[in-house]
Design an enzyme around this catalytic site. Structure first.
Site, PDB file in Angstrom:
ATOM      1  N   ARG A  97      -9.270  37.328 -22.794  1.00  0.00           N
ATOM      2  CA  ARG A  97      -8.304  37.897 -23.740  1.00  0.00           C
ATOM      3  C   ARG A  97      -7.286  36.886 -24.281  1.00  0.00           C
ATOM      4  O   ARG A  97      -6.847  35.998 -23.552  1.00  0.00           O
ATOM      5  CB  ARG A  97      -7.572  39.063 -23.080  1.00  0.00           C
ATOM      6  CG  ARG A  97      -8.505  40.260 -22.888  1.00  0.00           C
ATOM      7  CD  ARG A  97      -7.930  41.342 -22.041  1.00  0.00           C
ATOM      8  NE  ARG A  97      -8.841  42.483 -21.999  1.00  0.00           N
ATOM      9  CZ  ARG A  97      -9.900  42.583 -21.167  1.00  0.00           C
ATOM     10  NH1 ARG A  97     -10.148  41.614 -20.303  1.00  0.00           N
ATOM     11  NH2 ARG A  97     -10.684  43.635 -21.201  1.00  0.00           N
ATOM     12  N   HIS A 122     -13.212  37.782 -25.976  1.00  0.00           N
ATOM     13  CA  HIS A 122     -14.487  37.072 -26.127  1.00  0.00           C
ATOM     14  C   HIS A 122     -14.682  36.477 -27.522  1.00  0.00           C
ATOM     15  O   HIS A 122     -15.780  36.529 -28.091  1.00  0.00           O
ATOM     16  CB  HIS A 122     -15.645  37.989 -25.729  1.00  0.00           C
ATOM     17  CG  HIS A 122     -15.584  38.421 -24.284  1.00  0.00           C
ATOM     18  ND1 HIS A 122     -15.080  37.608 -23.291  1.00  0.00           N
ATOM     19  CD2 HIS A 122     -15.934  39.577 -23.661  1.00  0.00           C
ATOM     20  CE1 HIS A 122     -15.136  38.230 -22.134  1.00  0.00           C
ATOM     21  NE2 HIS A 122     -15.641  39.429 -22.319  1.00  0.00           N
ATOM     22  N   HIS A 198     -21.450  35.903 -19.611  1.00  0.00           N
ATOM     23  CA  HIS A 198     -21.098  37.272 -19.218  1.00  0.00           C
ATOM     24  C   HIS A 198     -22.347  38.026 -18.745  1.00  0.00           C
ATOM     25  O   HIS A 198     -22.770  39.003 -19.365  1.00  0.00           O
ATOM     26  CB  HIS A 198     -20.440  37.987 -20.397  1.00  0.00           C
ATOM     27  CG  HIS A 198     -19.624  39.178 -19.989  1.00  0.00           C
ATOM     28  ND1 HIS A 198     -20.182  40.390 -19.685  1.00  0.00           N
ATOM     29  CD2 HIS A 198     -18.297  39.338 -19.830  1.00  0.00           C
ATOM     30  CE1 HIS A 198     -19.220  41.246 -19.374  1.00  0.00           C
ATOM     31  NE2 HIS A 198     -18.068  40.634 -19.439  1.00  0.00           N
ATOM     32  N   ALA A 199     -22.942  37.574 -17.634  1.00  0.00           N
ATOM     33  CA  ALA A 199     -24.119  38.260 -17.078  1.00  0.00           C
ATOM     34  C   ALA A 199     -23.679  39.200 -15.966  1.00  0.00           C
ATOM     35  O   ALA A 199     -22.833  38.841 -15.144  1.00  0.00           O
ATOM     36  CB  ALA A 199     -25.112  37.236 -16.537  1.00  0.00           C
ATOM     37  N   TYR A 200     -24.248  40.393 -15.978  1.00  0.00           N
ATOM     38  CA  TYR A 200     -24.000  41.349 -14.889  1.00  0.00           C
ATOM     39  C   TYR A 200     -25.154  41.245 -13.892  1.00  0.00           C
ATOM     40  O   TYR A 200     -26.323  41.268 -14.283  1.00  0.00           O
ATOM     41  CB  TYR A 200     -24.041  42.781 -15.402  1.00  0.00           C
ATOM     42  CG  TYR A 200     -22.990  43.239 -16.368  1.00  0.00           C
ATOM     43  CD1 TYR A 200     -21.933  44.043 -15.933  1.00  0.00           C
ATOM     44  CD2 TYR A 200     -23.088  42.954 -17.728  1.00  0.00           C
ATOM     45  CE1 TYR A 200     -21.001  44.538 -16.828  1.00  0.00           C
ATOM     46  CE2 TYR A 200     -22.152  43.452 -18.628  1.00  0.00           C
ATOM     47  CZ  TYR A 200     -21.112  44.239 -18.173  1.00  0.00           C
ATOM     48  OH  TYR A 200     -20.203  44.734 -19.056  1.00  0.00           O
ATOM     49  N   ASP A 272     -11.254  43.714 -12.197  1.00  0.00           N
ATOM     50  CA  ASP A 272     -11.371  42.917 -13.419  1.00  0.00           C
ATOM     51  C   ASP A 272     -10.283  41.863 -13.256  1.00  0.00           C
ATOM     52  O   ASP A 272      -9.246  41.904 -13.915  1.00  0.00           O
ATOM     53  CB  ASP A 272     -11.182  43.780 -14.669  1.00  0.00           C
ATOM     54  CG  ASP A 272     -11.742  43.098 -15.930  1.00  0.00           C
ATOM     55  OD1 ASP A 272     -12.047  41.887 -15.842  1.00  0.00           O
ATOM     56  OD2 ASP A 272     -11.863  43.767 -16.966  1.00  0.00           O
ATOM     57  N   GLN A 309     -13.510  35.049 -13.434  1.00  0.00           N
ATOM     58  CA  GLN A 309     -13.194  36.453 -13.633  1.00  0.00           C
ATOM     59  C   GLN A 309     -14.252  37.254 -12.883  1.00  0.00           C
ATOM     60  O   GLN A 309     -15.457  37.068 -13.102  1.00  0.00           O
ATOM     61  CB  GLN A 309     -13.211  36.804 -15.132  1.00  0.00           C
ATOM     62  CG  GLN A 309     -12.698  38.189 -15.468  1.00  0.00           C
ATOM     63  CD  GLN A 309     -11.185  38.245 -15.712  1.00  0.00           C
ATOM     64  OE1 GLN A 309     -10.511  37.208 -15.713  1.00  0.00           O
ATOM     65  NE2 GLN A 309     -10.656  39.436 -15.907  1.00  0.00           N
ATOM     66  N   GLU A 336     -17.562  35.327 -13.963  1.00  0.00           N
ATOM     67  CA  GLU A 336     -17.431  34.563 -15.203  1.00  0.00           C
ATOM     68  C   GLU A 336     -16.545  33.346 -14.948  1.00  0.00           C
ATOM     69  O   GLU A 336     -15.325  33.452 -14.966  1.00  0.00           O
ATOM     70  CB  GLU A 336     -16.788  35.444 -16.286  1.00  0.00           C
ATOM     71  CG  GLU A 336     -17.431  36.806 -16.454  1.00  0.00           C
ATOM     72  CD  GLU A 336     -16.483  37.834 -17.089  1.00  0.00           C
ATOM     73  OE1 GLU A 336     -15.602  37.457 -17.886  1.00  0.00           O
ATOM     74  OE2 GLU A 336     -16.606  39.027 -16.765  1.00  0.00           O
TER      75      GLU A 336
END
Ligand code: NAG
Ligand code: NAG
Ligand code: NAG
Length: 370
Positions: A97, A122, A198-200, A272, A309, A336
């Site tokens: 952010r 992002h 940003h992979a989950y 988060d 993150q 992240e």
């Protein structure tokens, strides 16, 4: 230069032939240029698309030898074009952010596209994660399969100054290792740069596993401190605090779900959080270890970045996923690695300004086991 272009054309031809094997549909923005690329080493398979330089899947065995995909996402490129959950992309030019979508650099005020309430997240609405990258090199097999993707972010893109050359290489090596190597150079003017993947992940894997959330996964984070984030997930106080005595403390391996009810990631319950990784930024060092006892799968993440993150998919909510599966809250987690959040507005944090002649370099290595 001609050689590079020829290589790119050849790579696209290879991608086109892999598409004709029936793996993926290609409709939507830039469909003609977008493909799916597999990096395969034995029974370890990684798939990447140049649409947003996204990590689409990572397939590996569990302790019983059953193969499963441990990355959340979609089945087809057409579905990825609609993605609003940031399934697997490289985010930039400045990820995470930025307060009020504004910053000052060298005395000039820059206004960015705001896509997260009053703030920018992002890199803005249609940046790195929603563009077709150029395939520079692609080697799908052999001892060390890899793909190098290139993106030129233009002067003024989403409000950022100057044009930027960006490369991402995904490289597979034995045993069950995935490297993600990003670099960037400012072509003409100074600009902030902060990229992230940003992979989950859900080490249970698709099929049986994803039905379970990741709350039972055990996490260890090499982080003794965190950046205090406010309700908008901004580090408005500029404070960095010890994790000791808080539900953010993962210095010893702890189930992700053990204290999750005590934390809020902005407006929802869940992690988060932005952790300061122990050790020297710029040097490769351990960031995290995650283990899923049910499948026996584990991952170890190393990186050279200042922070990580940790997000538990708090906003996933009946979200359509792969193979008809539906992802709910905590169906996956992200790790992240990156610079400090909103560093462009916090002189007390390490600078993310990249000037012409300097190189931005971000390396991640995931080591999987089972
Ligand atoms: C993408 O979103 C549009 C608008 O919501 C929808 O009509 C379309 O079916 C979606 N495409 C895919 C492949 O999900
Ligand atoms: C960035 O990575 C690409 C691809 O590996 C490489 O060709 C290029 O030289 C790198 N850039 C710098 C400045 O090191
Ligand atoms: C999930 O969706 C339901 C139904 O739309 C809604 O009531 C609920 O608040 C949502 N939860 C989150 C965390 O967004």
């Amino acid at each position: 230069m001609a050689g590079v272009q020829l290589l790119a054309l050849l790579s696209l031809a290879v991608a086109a032939s892999s598409l004709s094997m029936g793996a993926q549909a290609t409709t939507g923005p830039d469909a003609r240029k977008v493909g799916v690329y597999e990096l395969k080493l034995g029974d370890f398979s990684v798939k990447v698309t140049n649409w947003g330089a996204r990590l689409m899947s990572v397939v590996l065995p569990d302790s019983k030898g059953n193969l499963a995909d441990v990355v959340l996402g979609r089945d087809t490129l057409a579905e990825y074009f609609n993605d609003t959950s940031y399934f697997g992309p490289i985010a930039g030019r400045v990820a995470q952010r930025i307060s009020r979508g504004r910053f000052v650099l060298d005395g000039k005020v820059y206004h960015l596209q705001r896509n997260d309430g009053k703030n920018t997240i992002h890199g803005g609405g249609t940046a790195f994660s929603k563009s077709a990258w150029t395939v520079k090199e692609y080697v799908g097999g052999g001892d060390s399969p890899y793909i190098t993707l290139y993106y030129r972010s233009f002067d003024g893109e989403q409000g950022f100054p100057g044009s930027l050359d960006t490369y991402v290489t995904y490289r597979v090596s034995g045993p069950y290792t995935l490297g993600v190597h990003m670099n960037a150079t400012a072509r003409d003017r100074a600009t902030p740069v902060n990229l992230l993947l940003h992979a989950y992940w859900n080490l249970g894997g698709h099929g049986e596993g994803i039905g379970r959330d990741v709350l039972g996964h055990t996490l260890r984070l090499h982080a003794s401190r965190y950046a205090v984030l406010d309700a908008e997930l901004l580090p408005s106080s500029g404070r960095v605090a010890p994790v000791a005595g808080t539900p953010l403390d993962f210095r010893a391996p702890t189930p992700i779900g053990a204290r999750i009810r005590q934390v809020t990631g902005g407006k929802v319950v869940g992690y988060d959080a932005n952790y300061i990784v122990d050790g020297e930024p710029g040097s490769m060092r351990p960031v995290a270890e995650v283990r899923d006892a049910a499948s026996g799968r584990a991952l170890e993440l190393w990186a050279n970045q200042a922070t990580v993150q940790f997000y538990t998919g708090n906003w996933l909510n009946h979200t359509e996923g792969k193979g008809g599966e539906v992802y709910n809250q905590y169906a996956g987690f992200t790790l992240e690695t990156m610079g400090y959040v909103d560093a462009v507005n916090h002189p007390e944090f390490p600078s993310q300004t990249l000037r012409p002649g300097q190189e931005y370099k971000h390396d991640m290595v995931f080591k999987f086991s089972f």
